[in-house]
Scaffold this motif. Structure first.
Motif, PDB file in Angstrom:
ATOM      1  N   ARG A   1      -5.835  -3.232  -3.947  1.00 45.46           N
ATOM      2  CA  ARG A   1      -7.146  -2.477  -3.436  1.00 45.46           C
ATOM      3  C   ARG A   1      -8.270  -2.829  -4.258  1.00 45.46           C
ATOM      4  O   ARG A   1      -8.239  -2.797  -5.327  1.00 45.46           O
ATOM      5  CB  ARG A   1      -6.958  -1.103  -3.498  1.00 45.46           C
TER       6      ARG A   1
ATOM      7  N   TYR B   1      -1.108   1.784   9.224  1.00 38.95           N
ATOM      8  CA  TYR B   1      -0.684   0.402   8.970  1.00 38.95           C
ATOM      9  C   TYR B   1       0.420   0.088   9.904  1.00 38.95           C
ATOM     10  O   TYR B   1       0.955   0.659  10.768  1.00 38.95           O
ATOM     11  CB  TYR B   1       0.067   0.186   7.733  1.00 38.95           C
TER      12      TYR B   1
ATOM     13  N   SER C   1     -11.393   4.537  -3.821  1.00 37.19           N
ATOM     14  CA  SER C   1     -10.052   4.745  -3.793  1.00 37.19           C
ATOM     15  C   SER C   1      -9.578   5.010  -2.450  1.00 37.19           C
ATOM     16  O   SER C   1      -8.678   5.081  -2.104  1.00 37.19           O
ATOM     17  CB  SER C   1     -10.046   6.651  -4.721  1.00 37.19           C
ATOM     18  N   MET C   2     -10.570   5.124  -1.395  1.00 40.25           N
ATOM     19  CA  MET C   2     -10.214   5.285  -0.059  1.00 40.25           C
ATOM     20  C   MET C   2     -10.184   3.810   0.696  1.00 40.25           C
ATOM     21  O   MET C   2      -9.643   3.814   1.971  1.00 40.25           O
ATOM     22  CB  MET C   2     -11.538   6.141   1.015  1.00 40.25           C
ATOM     23  N   GLY C   3     -10.340   2.724  -0.013  1.00 37.23           N
ATOM     24  CA  GLY C   3     -10.109   1.547   0.495  1.00 37.23           C
ATOM     25  C   GLY C   3      -8.817   1.322   0.849  1.00 37.23           C
ATOM     26  O   GLY C   3      -7.799   1.711   0.246  1.00 37.23           O
ATOM     27  N   PRO C   4      -8.797   0.359   1.885  1.00 40.14           N
ATOM     28  CA  PRO C   4      -7.253  -0.240   2.474  1.00 40.14           C
ATOM     29  C   PRO C   4      -6.531  -0.900   1.209  1.00 40.14           C
ATOM     30  O   PRO C   4      -6.968  -1.488   0.614  1.00 40.14           O
ATOM     31  CB  PRO C   4      -7.486  -0.762   3.688  1.00 40.14           C
ATOM     32  N   GLN C   5      -5.267  -0.891   1.515  1.00 37.68           N
ATOM     33  CA  GLN C   5      -4.466  -1.590   0.516  1.00 37.68           C
ATOM     34  C   GLN C   5      -4.105  -2.824   1.338  1.00 37.68           C
ATOM     35  O   GLN C   5      -3.678  -2.849   2.591  1.00 37.68           O
ATOM     36  CB  GLN C   5      -3.103  -0.921   0.190  1.00 37.68           C
TER      37      GLN C   5
ATOM     38  N   GLN D   1      -4.321   7.138   6.714  1.00 38.55           N
ATOM     39  CA  GLN D   1      -4.456   5.542   7.062  1.00 38.55           C
ATOM     40  C   GLN D   1      -3.338   5.220   7.957  1.00 38.55           C
ATOM     41  O   GLN D   1      -2.225   5.665   7.686  1.00 38.55           O
ATOM     42  CB  GLN D   1      -4.494   4.651   5.891  1.00 38.55           C
TER      43      GLN D   1
ATOM     44  N   TYR E   1      -8.325  11.960   3.737  1.00 39.10           N
ATOM     45  CA  TYR E   1      -8.371  10.929   4.665  1.00 39.10           C
ATOM     46  C   TYR E   1      -6.730  10.557   5.077  1.00 39.10           C
ATOM     47  O   TYR E   1      -5.722  10.804   4.348  1.00 39.10           O
ATOM     48  CB  TYR E   1      -8.965   9.717   4.134  1.00 39.10           C
TER      49      TYR E   1
ATOM     50  N   THR F   1      -6.782  -1.813  -8.535  1.00 42.25           N
ATOM     51  CA  THR F   1      -5.652  -1.005  -8.484  1.00 42.25           C
ATOM     52  C   THR F   1      -4.677  -1.816  -7.609  1.00 42.25           C
ATOM     53  O   THR F   1      -5.155  -2.311  -6.568  1.00 42.25           O
ATOM     54  CB  THR F   1      -5.688   0.203  -7.820  1.00 42.25           C
TER      55      THR F   1
ATOM     56  N   PHE G   1      -3.194  -3.184   6.849  1.00 40.91           N
ATOM     57  CA  PHE G   1      -4.077  -2.095   7.243  1.00 40.91           C
ATOM     58  C   PHE G   1      -4.681  -1.969   8.983  1.00 40.91           C
ATOM     59  O   PHE G   1      -5.058  -3.115   9.096  1.00 40.91           O
ATOM     60  CB  PHE G   1      -5.147  -2.031   6.197  1.00 40.91           C
TER      61      PHE G   1
ATOM     62  N   THR H   1       1.884   2.612 -10.000  1.00 41.42           N
ATOM     63  CA  THR H   1       0.403   2.056  -9.698  1.00 41.42           C
ATOM     64  C   THR H   1       0.042   1.635 -10.900  1.00 41.42           C
ATOM     65  O   THR H   1       0.229   2.300 -11.990  1.00 41.42           O
ATOM     66  CB  THR H   1      -0.238   3.675  -9.350  1.00 41.42           C
TER      67      THR H   1
ATOM     68  N   PHE I   1      -0.443  -1.712  -6.561  1.00 45.42           N
ATOM     69  CA  PHE I   1       0.835  -0.739  -6.209  1.00 45.42           C
ATOM     70  C   PHE I   1       2.175  -1.559  -6.078  1.00 45.42           C
ATOM     71  O   PHE I   1       1.880  -2.782  -5.432  1.00 45.42           O
ATOM     72  CB  PHE I   1       0.498   0.174  -4.959  1.00 45.42           C
TER      73      PHE I   1
END
Lengths: 116, 113
Positions: free
Chosen positions: A97, B36, A101-105, B34, B32, A32, B46, A49, A34
């Motif tokens: 990413r 940055y 889906s929870m992974g950092p951008q 995040q 959740y 994905t 991040f 997206t 953005f």
């Protein structure tokens, strides 16, 4: 670590020109990507997206015919600002990413677009 | 509509002190959150992710808490240094599917020597 390269870093062009911005994930596959727009001293505003191989999902108020997004491979997405006008001048930032889906951008360093 | 606020636009603290930044949200229940860091003219980087079932998360001098009842996350930097000066952004995934992110307005932190 995950690196995202965004190119060009700065563009100055005349009104009516179309500008293409590239976003590449260098050492991972981005499921994905953005695209954001950021005004001075303001936060990031999500424009769209995109998932590899499918059409981008645009946020409300973002013209899809004006801001063309292509995510043709797992490492490259492009944003084309068509027939740019002075009001399109802004800082455009992409992120990518991998995995869940929870992974950092992971963000590129942005493109400063100035339309004269 | 969903709304994200960060306690102040700018925060100045003395070197060595603990900086505490706040992120509040309404009308949403994120799985959740995040945090940055963004330096001028650069893309955000991040820092930490905290899940709704985690009360606290730590990474070196950074600590994040997440209170789903208060709908608030606190971000702490202990023993702050001038190099910590930057804008800090919290971010929420509005649909919990990773497709619709919204960032808070950010807090510009200045650590004074």
């Amino acid at each position: 670590g995950a690196v995202v390269s965004q190119h060009p870093s700065r563009v100055i062009c005349k009104s009516g020109t179309s500008v293409k911005i590239e976003c590449r994930s260098l050492d991972f596959q981005a499921t994905t990507m953005f695209w954001y727009r950021q005004f001075p001293k303001k936060s990031l505003m999500l424009m769209a997206t995109s998932n590899e191989g499918s059409k981008a999902t645009y946020e409300q108020g973002v013209e899809k015919d004006k801001f063309l997004i292509n995510h043709a491979s797992l490492t490259l997405s492009t944003l084309t600002v068509t027939s740019a006008h002075p009001e399109d001048s802004s800082f455009y930032i992409c992120s990518a990413r991998e995995g869940t889906s929870m992974g950092p951008q992971h963000f590129g360093d942005g493109t400063r677009l100035s339309i004269l | 509509s969903q709304k994200i606020e960060q306690n102040s636009e700018a925060l100045n603290i003395q070197e060595g002190k603990t900086a505490t930044l706040t992120c509040n949200y309404t009308n949403y229940s994120p799985a959740y959150l995040q945090w940055y860091r963004q330096d001028p003219g650069r893309g955000p980087v991040f820092l930490l992710l905290i899940r709704e079932n985690e009360k606290e998360k730590r990474k070196e001098r950074l600590k994040v808490t997440f209170d789903t009842t208060l709908k608030q996350s606190l971000f702490h930097i202990t023993a702050s240094q001038p190099a910590d000066s930057a804008t800090y952004l919290c971010a929420l995934d509005l649909d919990n599917y990773g497709q619709n992110f919204v960032f808070g307005p950010g807090t510009r932190l200045s650590v004074l020597p």
